[in-house]
Design a protein around this motif. Structure first.
Motif, PDB file in Angstrom:
ATOM      1  N   LEU A   1       0.823  -1.201   0.000  1.00  0.00           N
ATOM      2  CA  LEU A   1       0.000   0.000   0.000  1.00  0.00           C
ATOM      3  C   LEU A   1       0.861   1.257   0.000  1.00  0.00           C
ATOM      4  CD1 LEU A   1      -2.746   1.421   0.225  1.00  0.00           C
ATOM      5  CD2 LEU A   1      -2.498   1.258   2.711  1.00  0.00           C
ATOM      6  N   ARG A   2       1.902   1.298   0.825  1.00  0.00           N
ATOM      7  CA  ARG A   2       2.723   2.514   0.901  1.00  0.00           C
ATOM      8  C   ARG A   2       3.466   2.759  -0.405  1.00  0.00           C
ATOM      9  NH1 ARG A   2       8.062   0.831   3.391  1.00  0.00           N
ATOM     10  NH2 ARG A   2       7.893  -1.418   3.360  1.00  0.00           N
ATOM     11  N   THR A   3       3.887   1.707  -1.083  1.00  0.00           N
ATOM     12  CA  THR A   3       4.554   1.873  -2.374  1.00  0.00           C
ATOM     13  C   THR A   3       3.558   2.344  -3.429  1.00  0.00           C
ATOM     14  OG1 THR A   3       6.014   0.059  -1.736  1.00  0.00           O
ATOM     15  CG2 THR A   3       6.075   0.742  -4.030  1.00  0.00           C
ATOM     16  N   PHE A   4       2.350   1.770  -3.412  1.00  0.00           N
ATOM     17  CA  PHE A   4       1.309   2.214  -4.334  1.00  0.00           C
ATOM     18  C   PHE A   4       0.991   3.691  -4.111  1.00  0.00           C
ATOM     19  CE2 PHE A   4      -3.201   3.105  -4.979  1.00  0.00           C
ATOM     20  CZ  PHE A   4      -3.273   2.930  -6.359  1.00  0.00           C
ATOM     21  N   LEU A   5       0.862   4.102  -2.852  1.00  0.00           N
ATOM     22  CA  LEU A   5       0.563   5.504  -2.550  1.00  0.00           C
ATOM     23  C   LEU A   5       1.699   6.422  -2.998  1.00  0.00           C
ATOM     24  CD1 LEU A   5      -1.087   5.093   0.959  1.00  0.00           C
ATOM     25  CD2 LEU A   5      -2.210   5.843  -1.158  1.00  0.00           C
ATOM     26  N   PHE A   6       2.934   5.948  -2.873  1.00  0.00           N
ATOM     27  CA  PHE A   6       4.069   6.746  -3.344  1.00  0.00           C
ATOM     28  C   PHE A   6       4.017   6.912  -4.864  1.00  0.00           C
ATOM     29  CE2 PHE A   6       8.450   6.863  -5.008  1.00  0.00           C
ATOM     30  CZ  PHE A   6       8.794   8.126  -4.560  1.00  0.00           C
ATOM     31  N   TYR A   7       3.745   5.824  -5.578  1.00  0.00           N
ATOM     32  CA  TYR A   7       3.631   5.920  -7.035  1.00  0.00           C
ATOM     33  C   TYR A   7       2.459   6.819  -7.440  1.00  0.00           C
ATOM     34  CZ  TYR A   7       6.997   2.101  -7.624  1.00  0.00           C
ATOM     35  OH  TYR A   7       8.126   1.321  -7.609  1.00  0.00           O
ATOM     36  N   LEU A   8       1.356   6.729  -6.705  1.00  0.00           N
ATOM     37  CA  LEU A   8       0.211   7.600  -6.975  1.00  0.00           C
ATOM     38  C   LEU A   8       0.587   9.055  -6.726  1.00  0.00           C
ATOM     39  CD1 LEU A   8      -2.800   7.765  -7.716  1.00  0.00           C
ATOM     40  CD2 LEU A   8      -3.300   7.538  -5.266  1.00  0.00           C
ATOM     41  N   PHE A   9       1.339   9.312  -5.665  1.00  0.00           N
ATOM     42  CA  PHE A   9       1.825  10.663  -5.362  1.00  0.00           C
ATOM     43  C   PHE A   9       2.683  11.185  -6.508  1.00  0.00           C
ATOM     44  CE2 PHE A   9       5.455  13.094  -3.653  1.00  0.00           C
ATOM     45  CZ  PHE A   9       4.777  14.241  -3.255  1.00  0.00           C
ATOM     46  N   VAL A  10       3.582  10.362  -7.005  1.00  0.00           N
ATOM     47  CA  VAL A  10       4.464  10.767  -8.101  1.00  0.00           C
ATOM     48  C   VAL A  10       3.655  11.055  -9.361  1.00  0.00           C
ATOM     49  CG1 VAL A  10       6.266   9.921  -9.671  1.00  0.00           C
ATOM     50  CG2 VAL A  10       6.510   9.627  -7.220  1.00  0.00           C
ATOM     51  N   PHE A  11       2.658  10.225  -9.640  1.00  0.00           N
ATOM     52  CA  PHE A  11       1.835  10.425 -10.832  1.00  0.00           C
ATOM     53  C   PHE A  11       0.999  11.702 -10.734  1.00  0.00           C
ATOM     54  CE2 PHE A  11      -2.084   9.784 -13.283  1.00  0.00           C
ATOM     55  CZ  PHE A  11      -1.520   9.624 -14.540  1.00  0.00           C
ATOM     56  N   LEU A  12       0.474  11.999  -9.544  1.00  0.00           N
ATOM     57  CA  LEU A  12      -0.383  13.172  -9.370  1.00  0.00           C
ATOM     58  C   LEU A  12       0.400  14.458  -9.130  1.00  0.00           C
ATOM     59  CD1 LEU A  12      -3.178  11.644  -7.126  1.00  0.00           C
ATOM     60  CD2 LEU A  12      -3.270  12.133  -9.572  1.00  0.00           C
ATOM     61  N   LEU A  13       1.688  14.357  -8.904  1.00  0.00           N
ATOM     62  CA  LEU A  13       2.506  15.525  -8.570  1.00  0.00           C
ATOM     63  C   LEU A  13       2.409  16.670  -9.578  1.00  0.00           C
ATOM     64  CD1 LEU A  13       4.354  16.425  -6.304  1.00  0.00           C
ATOM     65  CD2 LEU A  13       6.267  15.500  -7.565  1.00  0.00           C
ATOM     66  N   PRO A  14       2.417  16.422 -10.880  1.00  0.00           N
ATOM     67  CA  PRO A  14       2.304  17.555 -11.811  1.00  0.00           C
ATOM     68  C   PRO A  14       0.921  18.217 -11.832  1.00  0.00           C
ATOM     69  CG  PRO A  14       3.312  15.676 -12.903  1.00  0.00           C
ATOM     70  CD  PRO A  14       2.799  15.193 -11.587  1.00  0.00           C
ATOM     71  N   TRP A  15      -0.070  17.613 -11.200  1.00  0.00           N
ATOM     72  CA  TRP A  15      -1.433  18.116 -11.285  1.00  0.00           C
ATOM     73  C   TRP A  15      -1.803  19.009 -10.112  1.00  0.00           C
ATOM     74  CZ3 TRP A  15      -3.488  17.512 -15.837  1.00  0.00           C
ATOM     75  CH2 TRP A  15      -2.999  16.491 -16.647  1.00  0.00           C
ATOM     76  N   GLN A  16      -0.966  19.671  -9.508  1.00  0.00           N
ATOM     77  CA  GLN A  16      -1.074  20.542  -8.344  1.00  0.00           C
ATOM     78  C   GLN A  16      -2.401  21.288  -8.168  1.00  0.00           C
ATOM     79  OE1 GLN A  16       1.321  20.782  -5.943  1.00  0.00           O
ATOM     80  NE2 GLN A  16       2.278  19.100  -7.001  1.00  0.00           N
ATOM     81  N   THR A  17      -3.482  20.575  -7.914  1.00  0.00           N
ATOM     82  CA  THR A  17      -4.764  21.195  -7.593  1.00  0.00           C
ATOM     83  C   THR A  17      -4.736  21.577  -6.126  1.00  0.00           C
ATOM     84  OG1 THR A  17      -5.849  19.790  -9.202  1.00  0.00           O
ATOM     85  CG2 THR A  17      -7.248  20.818  -7.556  1.00  0.00           C
ATOM     86  N   ARG A  18      -5.192  22.783  -5.810  1.00  0.00           N
ATOM     87  CA  ARG A  18      -5.088  23.226  -4.425  1.00  0.00           C
ATOM     88  C   ARG A  18      -6.317  23.980  -3.971  1.00  0.00           C
ATOM     89  NH1 ARG A  18      -1.313  28.548  -4.216  1.00  0.00           N
ATOM     90  NH2 ARG A  18      -2.547  29.770  -5.649  1.00  0.00           N
ATOM     91  N   TYR A  19      -6.448  24.045  -2.676  1.00  0.00           N
ATOM     92  CA  TYR A  19      -7.488  24.830  -2.035  1.00  0.00           C
ATOM     93  C   TYR A  19      -6.784  25.908  -1.216  1.00  0.00           C
ATOM     94  CZ  TYR A  19     -11.273  26.153   1.060  1.00  0.00           C
ATOM     95  OH  TYR A  19     -12.208  26.871   1.755  1.00  0.00           O
ATOM     96  N   ILE A  20      -7.088  27.151  -1.506  1.00  0.00           N
ATOM     97  CA  ILE A  20      -6.445  28.258  -0.781  1.00  0.00           C
ATOM     98  C   ILE A  20      -7.205  28.455   0.524  1.00  0.00           C
ATOM     99  CG2 ILE A  20      -5.836  30.693  -0.835  1.00  0.00           C
ATOM    100  CD1 ILE A  20      -5.734  30.454  -3.905  1.00  0.00           C
ATOM    101  N   VAL A  21      -6.566  28.091   1.629  1.00  0.00           N
ATOM    102  CA  VAL A  21      -7.199  28.149   2.941  1.00  0.00           C
ATOM    103  C   VAL A  21      -7.212  29.581   3.459  1.00  0.00           C
ATOM    104  CG1 VAL A  21      -7.112  27.285   5.314  1.00  0.00           C
ATOM    105  CG2 VAL A  21      -6.455  25.795   3.422  1.00  0.00           C
ATOM    106  N   PHE A  22      -6.048  30.218   3.447  1.00  0.00           N
ATOM    107  CA  PHE A  22      -5.920  31.594   3.928  1.00  0.00           C
ATOM    108  C   PHE A  22      -5.294  32.463   2.838  1.00  0.00           C
ATOM    109  CE2 PHE A  22      -5.366  28.983   7.825  1.00  0.00           C
ATOM    110  CZ  PHE A  22      -6.554  29.338   8.441  1.00  0.00           C
ATOM    111  N   PRO A  23      -6.121  33.136   2.031  1.00  0.00           N
ATOM    112  CA  PRO A  23      -5.543  34.033   1.026  1.00  0.00           C
ATOM    113  C   PRO A  23      -4.968  35.270   1.719  1.00  0.00           C
ATOM    114  CG  PRO A  23      -7.930  34.150   0.958  1.00  0.00           C
ATOM    115  CD  PRO A  23      -7.577  33.096   1.962  1.00  0.00           C
ATOM    116  N   TYR A  24      -3.820  35.697   1.273  1.00  0.00           N
ATOM    117  CA  TYR A  24      -3.154  36.853   1.862  1.00  0.00           C
ATOM    118  C   TYR A  24      -3.221  38.005   0.856  1.00  0.00           C
ATOM    119  CZ  TYR A  24       0.377  39.570   4.363  1.00  0.00           C
ATOM    120  OH  TYR A  24       1.037  40.543   5.054  1.00  0.00           O
ATOM    121  N   ARG A  25      -3.648  39.132   1.323  1.00  0.00           N
ATOM    122  CA  ARG A  25      -3.730  40.321   0.459  1.00  0.00           C
ATOM    123  C   ARG A  25      -2.695  41.329   0.939  1.00  0.00           C
ATOM    124  NH1 ARG A  25      -7.062  39.662  -3.370  1.00  0.00           N
ATOM    125  NH2 ARG A  25      -8.957  38.520  -3.078  1.00  0.00           N
TER     126      ARG A  25
END
Length: 139
Positions: free
Chosen positions: A3-27
Motif C-alpha cells: 500500500l505505501r509503495t502504491f501511494l508513493f507511485y500515486l503521489f508521483v503520478f499526481l505531482l504535476p497536477w497541483q490542484t489546491r485549495y487556498i485556505v488563507f488568502p493573503y492580500r
C-alpha cells in the motif's frame, strides 16, 4: 505491491497536477499575494497517506550521516521559525520542509522500481504538457 509503495507511485503520478485549495488568502496592498497565502494541495492528502502507511517501517531505518544532517536542518528550521517576522508564514514553510523530510524517510523504507517511477513521472508530465499545449492553442 504494498500500500505505501502504491501511494508513493500515486503521489508521483499526481505531482504535476497541483490542484489546491487556498485556505488563507493573503492580500498585500489590496492584491492577492501568492507566497504569503496558505494552500492545501490535493496531492498532499496522498502524501500524508503514504507517510502514515510508512510510519511502522521507520524503526527499520539505519541512521546515516545524511539523516543526521537532515534532522539538524529541520531542528534549525524549527528554531528559526520562532524568531521570524511572520511566524505563521514561517511555520507554513516549516510544515512543507517537514513533509519533505518525512517523505525522504518514507522512501528509504520502500523498494522503489526506479524505471516504473520514472515512467510514471514522464507519463504524468507528458499529459500535463499536452493539456498546456491544448490550452495555448485554444486561447
Amino acid at each position: 505491491m504494498k500500500l505505501r509503495t502504491f501511494l508513493f507511485y500515486l503521489f508521483v503520478f499526481l505531482l504535476p497536477w497541483q490542484t489546491r485549495y487556498i485556505v488563507f488568502p493573503y492580500r498585500w496592498a489590496g492584491h492577492f499575494f501568492e507566497y504569503a497565502s496558505f494552500s492545501i494541495y490535493a496531492v498532499e492528502l496522498v502524501l500524508w497517506a503514504c507517510i502514515i502507511a510508512s510510519l511502522p517501517h521507520f524503526k527499520k531505518i539505519r541512521i546515516a550521516d545524511a539523516d543526521i544532517f537532515l534532522c539538524a536542518f529541520l531542528f534549525v528550521a524549527v528554531g528559526v521559525s520562532f524568531f521570524a517576522s511572520e511566524p505563521l508564514l514561517a511555520f507554513a514553510a516549516l510544515f512543507r520542509i517537514a513533509e519533505g523530510v518525512l517523505l525522504y524517510f518514507s522512501v528509504r523504507t520502500m523498494k522503489i522500481n526506479w524505471a516504473y517511477f520514472l515512467s510514471l513521472l514522464t507519463i504524468a508530465g507528458f499529459m500535463q504538457a499536452i493539456l498546456a499545449f491544448v490550452q495555448i492553442k485554444l486561447q
